[in-house]
Write a protein that holds these residues in place. Structure first.
Motif, short mmCIF file in Angstrom:
data_model
loop_
_atom_site.label_atom_id
_atom_site.label_comp_id
_atom_site.label_asym_id
_atom_site.label_seq_id
_atom_site.Cartn_x
_atom_site.Cartn_y
_atom_site.Cartn_z
N ALA A 324 10.07 3.77 2.61
CA ALA A 324 8.88 3.07 3.13
C ALA A 324 9.19 2.58 4.54
O ALA A 324 10.35 2.31 4.88
CB ALA A 324 8.54 1.90 2.22
N ALA A 325 8.14 2.47 5.36
CA ALA A 325 8.32 1.96 6.72
C ALA A 325 8.11 0.45 6.73
O ALA A 325 7.70 -0.14 5.73
CB ALA A 325 7.33 2.65 7.65
N TRP A 326 8.36 -0.16 7.89
CA TRP A 326 8.23 -1.63 7.99
C TRP A 326 6.78 -2.09 7.85
O TRP A 326 6.52 -3.28 7.73
CB TRP A 326 8.81 -2.13 9.32
N ASP A 327 5.83 -1.16 7.91
CA ASP A 327 4.44 -1.58 7.72
C ASP A 327 4.01 -1.49 6.25
O ASP A 327 2.82 -1.56 5.95
CB ASP A 327 3.49 -0.78 8.62
N LEU A 328 4.95 -1.35 5.35
CA LEU A 328 4.62 -1.32 3.92
C LEU A 328 3.76 -2.54 3.56
O LEU A 328 4.07 -3.66 3.94
CB LEU A 328 5.91 -1.34 3.07
N ASN A 329 2.69 -2.27 2.82
CA ASN A 329 1.80 -3.37 2.45
C ASN A 329 1.70 -3.46 0.93
O ASN A 329 2.06 -2.52 0.23
CB ASN A 329 0.40 -3.12 3.04
N ALA A 330 1.20 -4.59 0.44
CA ALA A 330 0.88 -4.69 -0.98
C ALA A 330 -0.39 -3.88 -1.21
O ALA A 330 -1.30 -3.92 -0.41
CB ALA A 330 0.64 -6.16 -1.34
N ASN A 331 -0.42 -3.13 -2.29
CA ASN A 331 -1.60 -2.33 -2.60
C ASN A 331 -2.04 -2.63 -4.02
O ASN A 331 -1.54 -2.05 -4.98
CB ASN A 331 -1.24 -0.84 -2.43
N PRO A 332 -3.01 -3.58 -4.18
CA PRO A 332 -3.36 -4.06 -5.52
C PRO A 332 -3.96 -2.98 -6.43
O PRO A 332 -3.95 -3.14 -7.64
CB PRO A 332 -4.39 -5.16 -5.25
N SER A 333 -4.45 -1.88 -5.86
CA SER A 333 -5.03 -0.84 -6.73
C SER A 333 -4.36 0.51 -6.51
O SER A 333 -4.99 1.55 -6.62
CB SER A 333 -6.54 -0.75 -6.48
#
Ligand SMILES: [Zn+2]
Lengths: 347, 235
Positions: A324-333
């Motif tokens: 994963a890159a540093w812009d990895l985000n939480a993805n609730p779905s």
């Protein structure tokens, strides 16, 4: 030449457990720390997302430190940091994701995003090596799915709930029976003491479907209780629980067995919080004992949310080259099938 | 002393690097975009460009709110984890204080605030002196802006109003404060992460594990629950 051992750190904060674990070679738990918030949410009768997020930020570094202390390791011994990126409560997921990113960045370690359900499935890998193809029955508060795996990191959903998850139905029925939160274990316990006296409906859906539906059953139970109340009729809670649970288990086990045979799988694994249910375990064991298919149900502490399962699934993704890159985000779905494709083809 | 300063507590996102006590780089945006996605890439970029490695850091300074609950937590979990793993001190500064620092050396009373919806604001009253110090006069609070302005008007002193949300409330401020209100151009309102670093440089480190956001407000479910407990005690 010796193959170097691999140590993956897992972080999980998708709901109401703050968890960190270190797993060796994807199969051996070195440390596994879980800080549960159940006591705090009990007073509200369910998880309050904002309160869950607040607890995560309070617990995170404490749990992190404990996981390293128990493992007698430092971050230098770790090969990669794996974290649940979804699905789950977005505010809760964000704590784990940002913690994992900061930890990986500060120490120049690879970062891996993990799907929560992939984690639940891989909890079994901490007990026993997988043999493919395998079928996973995932049952929890948010999920009821039948997943076919032809190889590591490949997930194909062949059946899923069309309305409520099994665990959700348990919680709602438990609330109607005025049982404490979380209701699942209480229903399971009552069911062991009661008898199946009421014939609640089973939602089989279309003949060739592996999908589930529990909202009709839930309504039937609630209606039954209301009608009895109006007629001043007393129903034994134990019998209601036993009858409700019998319906849920009947559908889950029958469909799982049918799919296992249809897809000619070598193993059936059960994952998720509801896998802790004694009635479900007993019935599955009875059904599969005579079949050549191997049944795997993880011990209780691996059924509920933990980070060892995230580290185990993260190890597979890591070895398949996913980063994963540093812009990895939480993805609730986050969808499991999209995650599956990404693990296979990205990078 | 190399310092990394992080502010994700409100819409303005900021990252600054101080190298040997001097400002080496500063990144600041005011856009409606996800802090969680953008924070670490910003830290990565600014640290590369200023040639400061994480291992070279001596201190982390973070804005602890008030502000967006989620935003504050993104900054705090990043800052706490970095401070923990690098084994360096962490200092948390109120997000309102950081805004008040925009008026350092002005020798005036300063009211920083953030919009908290439904007529409410997060605010506090600060005094800036001509030596660059900014001190708290009235405690930070989550309050109806009209009530707060009423008190300020009674006080009757010229006050600098600083807020990224100043446009929403400009009319109200002028209505209550008239000529006493000092409202500068938009550039002065955004909290600068270099000033966050400056504010943090002079403070005692916080205890890492117990450091929590400055929410200034209970969760609604919890407030209701506490109210119910109180009532049942009275009965
Ligand atoms: Zn789960």
């Amino acid at each position: 030449m010796n193959i170097k051992d691999q140590y993956i750190l897992g972080i999980e904060t998708s709901c109401d457990e703050t968890a960190v674990a270190i797993v060796k070679n994807g199969t051996e738990i070195i440390s596994n720390v879980v800080a549960s918030q159940i006591e705090s949410h009990k007073r509200f009768g369910g998880v309050v997302p904002e309160i869950a997020s607040r607890h995560h930020v309070e617990q995170m570094t404490i749990v992190l430190e404990e996981a390293f202390t128990k493992a007698k390791m430092t971050i230098d011994d770790i090969d990669a940091v794996a974290v649940t990126e979804g699905p789950g409560l977005v505010g809760a997921l964000l704590i784990g994701v940002n913690t994992a990113k900061a930890l990986a960045f500060a120490n120049s370690k690879p970062l891996i995003g993990v799907h929560h359900i992939a984690g639940h499935i891989y909890a079994n890998q901490l007990e026993k090596e997988f043999s493919f193809p395998l079928l996973a029955l995932v049952v929890s508060g948010g999920h009821t799915e039948l997943i076919l795996m032809k190889d590591h990191g490949s997930f194909e959903i062949i059946g899923e709930t069309r309305d409520d998850a099994a665990g959700e139905a348990y919680d709602k029925v438990a609330r109607t029976l005025q049982l404490p939160y979380p209701g699942g274990p209480f229903i399971d316990k009552l069911a062991q003491e009661g008898k199946e006296t009421i014939d609640f409906p089973r939602a089989w859906l279309e003949q060739d479907s592996y999908d589930f539906s529990f909202s009709g059953l839930k309504s039937a139970v609630i209606n039954k209780l209301h009608n009895a109340e109006q007629r001043n009729e007393v129903l034994e809670k134990e019998d209601i629980a036993a009858s409700f649970q019998a319906s849920v288990i009947d559908v889950l086990v029958t469909k799982t067995l049918k799919a296992a045979i249809a897809y000619d799988v070598k193993q059936v694994i059960v994952a998720g919080g509801v896998a802790a249910n004694k009635g479900l375990r007993k019935e599955l064991e009875a059904k599969f004992v005579a079949s050549p298919i191997e049944l795997l149900i993880p011990p209780l502490y691996l059924c509920t949310d933990n980070a060892a399962m995230i580290a185990a699934a993260g190890t597979v993704a890591y070895n398949q080259g996913h980063r994963a890159a540093w812009d990895l985000n939480a993805n609730p779905s986050l969808s499991l099938e999209k995650y599956s494709l990404r693990t296979k083809y990205e990078n | 002393m190399n310092i990394l300063a992080i502010d994700t507590s409100n819409e303005t996102m900021g990252v600054a690097v101080l190298k040997e006590g001097q400002l080496a780089g500063e990144y600041i945006t005011k856009v409606k975009k996800n802090h969680s996605v953008r924070l670490l890439p910003a830290i990565d970029q600014i640290m590369r460009e200023t040639e400061v490695n994480p291992k070279d850091l001596d201190k982390i300074v973070v804005a602890k709110g008030p502000g967006s609950y989620t935003g504050v937590r993104i900054g705090l979990s990043t800052a706490k984890t970095m401070a923990w793993t690098l084994n360096i001190p962490i200092v948390a500064v109120s997000s309102l204080e950081v805004v008040a620092y925009q008026s350092a050396y002005l020798n005036k009373q300063v009211c920083p605030f953030f919009d908290a919806r439904r007529g409410l604001v997060y605010t506090g009253l600060y005094q800036s002196n001509d030596k660059g110090n900014v001190t708290l006069l009235w405690d930070e609070i989550n309050i109806s802006f009209e009530k707060w302005l009423e008190r300020l008007a009674e006080e009757g002193k010229p006050t600098v109003f600083l807020s990224q949300d100043v446009d929403i409330h400009k009319g109200l401020i002028e209505e209550y404060m008239g000529d006493l209100a000092i409202i500068p151009e938009s550039m002065y309102h955004l909290p600068r992460p270099s000033l966050l670093a400056l504010a943090g440089a002079g403070k005692q480190p916080d205890s890492l594990h117990t450091l929590t956001p400055n929410y200034l407000r209970l969760v609604e479910a919890e407030a209701k629950w506490l109210e119910k407990q109180e009532k049942s005690k009275d009965d």
